[in-house]
Motif scaffolding. Structure first.
Motif, PDB file in Angstrom:
ATOM      1  N   GLN A  24      -3.946  24.305  -8.947  1.00  0.00           N
ATOM      2  CA  GLN A  24      -5.457  24.688  -8.745  1.00  0.00           C
ATOM      3  C   GLN A  24      -6.434  23.605  -8.854  1.00  0.00           C
ATOM      4  O   GLN A  24      -7.390  23.639  -9.445  1.00  0.00           O
ATOM      5  CB  GLN A  24      -5.736  25.910  -9.847  1.00  0.00           C
ATOM      6  N   SER A  25      -5.969  22.417  -8.278  1.00  0.00           N
ATOM      7  CA  SER A  25      -6.984  21.438  -8.322  1.00  0.00           C
ATOM      8  C   SER A  25      -7.616  21.278  -7.004  1.00  0.00           C
ATOM      9  O   SER A  25      -7.486  21.668  -6.090  1.00  0.00           O
ATOM     10  CB  SER A  25      -6.254  20.055  -8.498  1.00  0.00           C
ATOM     11  N   GLU A  26      -9.127  20.699  -7.268  1.00  0.00           N
ATOM     12  CA  GLU A  26      -9.567  20.547  -5.881  1.00  0.00           C
ATOM     13  C   GLU A  26      -9.859  19.183  -5.481  1.00  0.00           C
ATOM     14  O   GLU A  26     -10.641  18.975  -4.587  1.00  0.00           O
ATOM     15  CB  GLU A  26     -11.263  21.171  -6.410  1.00  0.00           C
ATOM     16  N   LEU A  27      -8.892  18.355  -6.032  1.00  0.00           N
ATOM     17  CA  LEU A  27      -8.724  16.900  -5.410  1.00  0.00           C
ATOM     18  C   LEU A  27      -8.185  16.718  -4.301  1.00  0.00           C
ATOM     19  O   LEU A  27      -7.021  16.210  -4.461  1.00  0.00           O
ATOM     20  CB  LEU A  27      -8.199  16.123  -6.709  1.00  0.00           C
ATOM     21  N   LEU A  28      -8.583  17.477  -3.270  1.00  0.00           N
ATOM     22  CA  LEU A  28      -7.668  17.257  -2.061  1.00  0.00           C
ATOM     23  C   LEU A  28      -8.119  16.150  -1.253  1.00  0.00           C
ATOM     24  O   LEU A  28      -9.443  15.699  -1.459  1.00  0.00           O
ATOM     25  CB  LEU A  28      -7.923  18.564  -1.247  1.00  0.00           C
ATOM     26  N   VAL A  29      -7.134  15.608  -0.211  1.00  0.00           N
ATOM     27  CA  VAL A  29      -7.381  14.441   0.512  1.00  0.00           C
ATOM     28  C   VAL A  29      -7.179  14.741   1.866  1.00  0.00           C
ATOM     29  O   VAL A  29      -6.184  15.505   2.346  1.00  0.00           O
ATOM     30  CB  VAL A  29      -6.459  13.171  -0.056  1.00  0.00           C
ATOM     31  N   ASP A  30      -8.067  14.079   2.743  1.00  0.00           N
ATOM     32  CA  ASP A  30      -8.011  14.562   4.249  1.00  0.00           C
ATOM     33  C   ASP A  30      -6.829  13.393   4.851  1.00  0.00           C
ATOM     34  O   ASP A  30      -6.540  11.974   4.299  1.00  0.00           O
ATOM     35  CB  ASP A  30      -9.271  14.198   4.816  1.00  0.00           C
ATOM     36  N   GLU A  31      -6.469  13.926   5.703  1.00  0.00           N
ATOM     37  CA  GLU A  31      -5.300  13.389   6.577  1.00  0.00           C
ATOM     38  C   GLU A  31      -6.022  12.185   7.399  1.00  0.00           C
ATOM     39  O   GLU A  31      -7.218  12.061   7.642  1.00  0.00           O
ATOM     40  CB  GLU A  31      -4.414  14.143   7.479  1.00  0.00           C
TER      41      GLU A  31
ATOM     42  N   ASP B 180      -0.171  15.744   2.913  1.00  0.00           N
ATOM     43  CA  ASP B 180       0.220  17.178   2.965  1.00  0.00           C
ATOM     44  C   ASP B 180       0.880  17.633   1.597  1.00  0.00           C
ATOM     45  O   ASP B 180       0.628  18.788   1.041  1.00  0.00           O
ATOM     46  CB  ASP B 180       1.084  17.649   4.244  1.00  0.00           C
ATOM     47  N   LYS B 181       2.028  16.870   1.339  1.00  0.00           N
ATOM     48  CA  LYS B 181       2.443  17.347  -0.097  1.00  0.00           C
ATOM     49  C   LYS B 181       1.854  17.036  -1.128  1.00  0.00           C
ATOM     50  O   LYS B 181       1.841  18.016  -1.993  1.00  0.00           O
ATOM     51  CB  LYS B 181       3.642  16.355  -0.045  1.00  0.00           C
ATOM     52  N   TYR B 182       0.784  16.117  -1.188  1.00  0.00           N
ATOM     53  CA  TYR B 182      -0.134  15.988  -2.144  1.00  0.00           C
ATOM     54  C   TYR B 182      -0.958  17.181  -2.273  1.00  0.00           C
ATOM     55  O   TYR B 182      -1.081  17.925  -3.311  1.00  0.00           O
ATOM     56  CB  TYR B 182      -0.661  14.745  -2.278  1.00  0.00           C
ATOM     57  N   ASN B 183      -1.530  17.468  -1.153  1.00  0.00           N
ATOM     58  CA  ASN B 183      -2.436  18.553  -1.299  1.00  0.00           C
ATOM     59  C   ASN B 183      -1.993  20.092  -1.467  1.00  0.00           C
ATOM     60  O   ASN B 183      -2.490  20.704  -2.106  1.00  0.00           O
ATOM     61  CB  ASN B 183      -3.122  18.692   0.362  1.00  0.00           C
ATOM     62  N   GLU B 184      -0.583  20.087  -0.843  1.00  0.00           N
ATOM     63  CA  GLU B 184       0.252  21.374  -1.551  1.00  0.00           C
ATOM     64  C   GLU B 184       0.287  21.400  -3.068  1.00  0.00           C
ATOM     65  O   GLU B 184       0.215  22.507  -3.540  1.00  0.00           O
ATOM     66  CB  GLU B 184       1.439  21.396  -0.954  1.00  0.00           C
TER      67      GLU B 184
ATOM     68  N   VAL C 255       0.875  -1.171   0.028  1.00  0.00           N
ATOM     69  CA  VAL C 255      -0.164  -0.076  -0.134  1.00  0.00           C
ATOM     70  C   VAL C 255       0.980   1.244  -0.007  1.00  0.00           C
ATOM     71  O   VAL C 255       0.851   2.157  -1.039  1.00  0.00           O
ATOM     72  CB  VAL C 255      -0.770   0.123   1.156  1.00  0.00           C
ATOM     73  N   LEU C 256       1.810   1.511   1.094  1.00  0.00           N
ATOM     74  CA  LEU C 256       2.167   2.751   1.323  1.00  0.00           C
ATOM     75  C   LEU C 256       3.325   3.083   0.311  1.00  0.00           C
ATOM     76  O   LEU C 256       3.706   4.121  -0.134  1.00  0.00           O
ATOM     77  CB  LEU C 256       2.619   2.776   2.728  1.00  0.00           C
ATOM     78  N   GLU C 257       4.138   1.901  -0.292  1.00  0.00           N
ATOM     79  CA  GLU C 257       4.991   2.102  -1.411  1.00  0.00           C
ATOM     80  C   GLU C 257       4.437   2.359  -2.614  1.00  0.00           C
ATOM     81  O   GLU C 257       5.227   2.538  -3.502  1.00  0.00           O
ATOM     82  CB  GLU C 257       6.108   1.090  -1.243  1.00  0.00           C
ATOM     83  N   ASN C 258       3.126   2.184  -2.736  1.00  0.00           N
ATOM     84  CA  ASN C 258       2.560   2.279  -4.112  1.00  0.00           C
ATOM     85  C   ASN C 258       1.599   3.475  -4.015  1.00  0.00           C
ATOM     86  O   ASN C 258       0.843   3.424  -5.022  1.00  0.00           O
ATOM     87  CB  ASN C 258       1.650   0.670  -4.446  1.00  0.00           C
ATOM     88  N   ILE C 259       2.088   4.822  -3.352  1.00  0.00           N
ATOM     89  CA  ILE C 259       1.144   5.703  -3.437  1.00  0.00           C
ATOM     90  C   ILE C 259       1.805   6.796  -4.236  1.00  0.00           C
ATOM     91  O   ILE C 259       2.857   7.111  -3.997  1.00  0.00           O
ATOM     92  CB  ILE C 259       0.937   6.439  -2.096  1.00  0.00           C
ATOM     93  N   TYR C 260       1.098   7.167  -5.301  1.00  0.00           N
ATOM     94  CA  TYR C 260       1.686   8.105  -6.252  1.00  0.00           C
ATOM     95  C   TYR C 260       0.594   9.536  -6.299  1.00  0.00           C
ATOM     96  O   TYR C 260      -0.631   9.227  -6.208  1.00  0.00           O
ATOM     97  CB  TYR C 260       1.649   7.603  -7.713  1.00  0.00           C
ATOM     98  N   TYR C 261       0.810  10.483  -6.585  1.00  0.00           N
ATOM     99  CA  TYR C 261       0.178  11.725  -6.760  1.00  0.00           C
ATOM    100  C   TYR C 261      -0.898  11.513  -7.649  1.00  0.00           C
ATOM    101  O   TYR C 261      -1.930  12.078  -7.515  1.00  0.00           O
ATOM    102  CB  TYR C 261       1.004  12.957  -6.989  1.00  0.00           C
TER     103      TYR C 261
END
Length: 188
Positions: free
Chosen positions: A160-167, A150-154, A69-75
């Motif tokens: 200017q994308s609205e595809l934000l993710v909650d922690e 946080d890095k993804y959301n930044e 899971v965690l090693e396969n997370i991409y923006y």
């Protein structure tokens, strides 16, 4: 004179009965205490066995969580995969919650008690350090995941994308459970 001798005899018999009753009560209480200590030692062993099994499950789940899971997370896929990742992290926290319950039980049994068997005393000493490591590794993993969020959301804000993710929210924090002023398992 007969009444005096009878009185002394009855007092003597009464005194002997009181002493023997007290001694018998002492022996009965000693036996009950011994049986209670044996029962508590069995409880410590059984709960520590469960604790050890759950610790192994935590380690195995953590390995799988990282590799699958965690090693396969991409923006580019984070927005779509985040619900599934949070579900996996929720299962991971479930294992930590189970260990927390085992720890509470061991706290009640171990406390400030010294048992006659050294292996039981070792269990009472070691579970705190193990639990501390588990919680601190878990907190480090959540912090690492949330840092990626946080890095993804930044990044999403810069494009200017609205595809934000909650922690991922958790109530766990770094702990020094065994009180040695060292945070076992805390990754620097």
């Amino acid at each position: 004179m007969n009444i005096r001798k009878l009185t002394v005899l009855f007092f003597s018999i009464g005194f002997i009965m009181i002493i023997s009753g007290g001694f018998s009560s002492f022996l009965i209480n000693l036996r009950e205490d011994h049986q209670e200590v044996l029962r508590r030692m069995e409880d410590v062993s059984a709960i520590f066995e469960s604790f050890s099994t759950n610790t192994t499950a935590f380690e195995e789940y953590r390995d799988v969580l990282y590799t699958d899971v965690l090693e396969n997370i991409y923006y580019d896929t984070m927005y779509e995969t985040n619900p599934k990742v949070k579900e996996k992290i929720g299962e991971y926290e479930g294992i930590v919650n189970t260990l927390k319950e085992d720890t509470r039980k061991l706290d009640n049994l171990c406390g400030k008690v010294y048992y006659p068997k050294s292996d039981v005393n070792n269990m009472c000493v070691n579970y705190k350090s193990i639990y501390e490591q588990v919680v601190n590794y878990y907190v480090s993993d959540i912090m690492m995941y949330n840092s990626n969020i946080d890095k993804y959301n930044e990044y999403q804000k810069t494009v200017q994308s609205e595809l934000l993710v909650d922690e991922y929210k958790t109530n766990y924090h770094y702990i020094d459970y065994n009180g040695d002023k060292v945070f076992d398992g805390k990754e620097e």
